[in-house]
Design a protein around this motif. Structure first.
Motif, short mmCIF file in Angstrom:
data_model
loop_
_atom_site.label_atom_id
_atom_site.label_comp_id
_atom_site.label_asym_id
_atom_site.label_seq_id
_atom_site.Cartn_x
_atom_site.Cartn_y
_atom_site.Cartn_z
N ARG A 38 0.84 -1.20 0.00
CA ARG A 38 0.00 0.00 0.00
C ARG A 38 0.87 1.24 0.00
O ARG A 38 1.92 1.29 0.63
N ALA A 39 0.40 2.23 -0.69
CA ALA A 39 1.12 3.50 -0.72
C ALA A 39 0.88 4.24 0.59
O ALA A 39 -0.17 4.10 1.21
N ARG A 40 1.85 5.00 1.01
CA ARG A 40 1.68 5.81 2.20
C ARG A 40 2.06 7.24 1.83
O ARG A 40 2.83 7.48 0.91
N TYR A 41 1.46 8.16 2.54
CA TYR A 41 1.62 9.56 2.16
C TYR A 41 2.18 10.42 3.28
O TYR A 41 1.91 10.17 4.46
N GLU A 42 2.92 11.43 2.87
CA GLU A 42 3.43 12.40 3.84
C GLU A 42 3.47 13.75 3.16
O GLU A 42 3.52 13.84 1.93
N ARG A 43 3.43 14.80 3.96
CA ARG A 43 3.50 16.14 3.41
C ARG A 43 4.83 16.33 2.72
O ARG A 43 5.86 15.86 3.19
N THR A 44 4.82 17.04 1.65
CA THR A 44 6.07 17.34 0.97
C THR A 44 6.93 18.19 1.90
O THR A 44 6.45 19.10 2.57
N ASP A 45 8.19 17.84 1.93
CA ASP A 45 9.12 18.47 2.85
C ASP A 45 10.27 19.04 2.04
O ASP A 45 10.69 18.48 1.04
N ASP A 46 10.77 20.18 2.46
CA ASP A 46 11.88 20.80 1.73
C ASP A 46 13.15 19.95 1.84
O ASP A 46 13.90 19.81 0.90
N HIS A 47 13.34 19.41 3.03
CA HIS A 47 14.56 18.65 3.26
C HIS A 47 14.46 17.24 2.71
O HIS A 47 13.47 16.55 2.92
N GLN A 48 15.51 16.83 2.02
CA GLN A 48 15.61 15.44 1.62
C GLN A 48 15.75 14.63 2.91
O GLN A 48 16.62 14.91 3.73
N HIS A 49 14.90 13.66 3.07
CA HIS A 49 15.04 12.85 4.28
C HIS A 49 14.74 11.40 3.98
O HIS A 49 14.24 11.05 2.93
N TYR A 50 15.05 10.57 4.94
CA TYR A 50 14.91 9.13 4.76
C TYR A 50 14.09 8.57 5.91
O TYR A 50 13.70 9.29 6.82
N HIS A 51 13.86 7.26 5.86
CA HIS A 51 13.01 6.66 6.88
C HIS A 51 13.64 5.41 7.48
O HIS A 51 14.22 4.59 6.77
N LEU A 52 13.49 5.31 8.77
CA LEU A 52 13.91 4.10 9.45
C LEU A 52 12.66 3.46 10.03
O LEU A 52 11.88 4.12 10.72
N ILE A 53 12.47 2.20 9.71
CA ILE A 53 11.27 1.51 10.18
C ILE A 53 11.63 0.49 11.25
O ILE A 53 12.49 -0.35 11.06
N ASP A 54 10.97 0.61 12.38
CA ASP A 54 11.16 -0.35 13.47
C ASP A 54 10.45 -1.63 13.07
O ASP A 54 9.23 -1.66 12.94
N ILE A 55 11.22 -2.69 12.87
CA ILE A 55 10.60 -3.91 12.35
C ILE A 55 9.69 -4.58 13.35
O ILE A 55 8.94 -5.48 12.99
N GLU A 56 9.76 -4.17 14.60
CA GLU A 56 8.85 -4.78 15.56
C GLU A 56 7.55 -4.00 15.69
O GLU A 56 6.47 -4.58 15.69
N SER A 57 7.66 -2.70 15.77
CA SER A 57 6.45 -1.91 15.99
C SER A 57 5.90 -1.33 14.69
O SER A 57 4.75 -0.91 14.64
N GLY A 58 6.74 -1.30 13.66
CA GLY A 58 6.29 -0.68 12.41
C GLY A 58 6.43 0.83 12.42
O GLY A 58 6.15 1.50 11.44
N ARG A 59 6.87 1.36 13.55
CA ARG A 59 7.00 2.81 13.65
C ARG A 59 8.03 3.36 12.66
O ARG A 59 9.09 2.78 12.48
N VAL A 60 7.69 4.46 12.05
CA VAL A 60 8.57 5.07 11.05
C VAL A 60 9.19 6.33 11.63
O VAL A 60 8.49 7.19 12.14
N THR A 61 10.50 6.42 11.57
CA THR A 61 11.19 7.62 12.03
C THR A 61 11.93 8.24 10.86
O THR A 61 12.58 7.54 10.10
N GLU A 62 11.81 9.54 10.74
CA GLU A 62 12.52 10.21 9.66
C GLU A 62 13.90 10.64 10.13
O GLU A 62 14.11 10.91 11.30
#
Lengths: 146, 146
Positions: free
Chosen positions: A83-107
């Motif tokens: 499934r696609a997921r959405y986020e607001r467009t951000d000026d800064h190039q950023h990446y994502h780290l996903i907690d494989i246990e909780s699914g939580r996404v941290t930029e």
DNA sequence: CTACGTGCAAAGGCTTTGCTGAAGT
DNA sequence: ACTTCAGCAAAGCCTTTGCACGTAG
């Protein structure tokens, strides 16, 4: 009670600026998005929008996120899972780290990483146009940081 | 003429070693995969397998790549576009650069990148379990490299 | 008033799966 | 001979779309 259009959510404001017709549904979705700091999928946006105005259909949510994406207001992300997921467009190039246990996404941002990726592409004879990077990690059994 | 099972493709050999039943279809798909150096999707594998033995169904291809993936023989990749793509499991951690004009996929390794990603995850309190990284680039108007 | 948006349900693309006949060990 | 596999078509999941009605500007 609603003749102060300038009091709309930031994203609704953007819609107005970009000249798109501001329907009730779009206003609702814009509002929901403005309040969201995470990376919801369409289903989740639909849920949140329904909580505000139950007279919305999921087809409209699909159409609206697509529209917003085309106007540069949203970024579509694919973290796997189909499934696609959405986020607001951000000026800064950023990446994502996903907690494989909780699914939580941290930029996160990282200039050195950014530079390295460009260097690698250049070394291979390419101009880096875009990249997709997600880190999947397991939270460390923290000793210092409780 | 075919009673020398040891002469099967490398991947068919792997199947045998791992104890899975070696059917004609699996032998065909194993063969096709052994010959493939790229990142075909299921449709493409189906096409290639059909060229060898037309009596194969796409359902079997789906089942087989899934089976092979579960046995660690294949890696499923997602380069966007909604379809999974497959490649032989490789010892080396590597990444992919996609030419946005031709769609061609080039693999690359980079120890410094690998290390940096781990460092970043660690900094955020995570052990890096896996990562997904694709670079999308446009070939440079080469002056040196014709 | 007119063009565009919305809801609903149907369809589309990729993948999985139930069932029955077929094949490997 | 027994168990597992293959083929087919139906179904599942996410997403898009045709059509008739509703609504913003």
């Amino acid at each position: 009670m609603s003749d102060t259009p300038s009091l709309d959510s930031p994203i609704a404001e953007l819609c107005r600026e970009k000249g798109m017709k501001l329907t009730g549904q779009r206003r609702t979705i814009a509002h929901v998005l403005s309040e969201s700091d995470d990376h919801p999928d369409v289903e989740e946006l639909y849920r949140r929008a329904m909580a505000v105005d139950p007279r919305i259909s999921i087809a409209t949510v699909y159409r609206t996120v697509r529209l917003f994406e085309e106007h540069g207001i949203l970024h579509r992300r694919d973290f796997g899972g189909g499934r696609a997921r959405y986020e607001r467009t951000d000026d800064h190039q950023h990446y994502h780290l996903i907690d494989i246990e909780s699914g939580r996404v941290t930029e996160f941002e990282d200039a050195a990483l950014e530079k390295l990726l460009e260097t690698i592409a250049a070394r291979m004879g390419y101009d880096l146009v875009s990249r997709r990077l997600e880190l999947f990690g397991r939270a460390r059994s923290r000793k210092s940081k409780a």
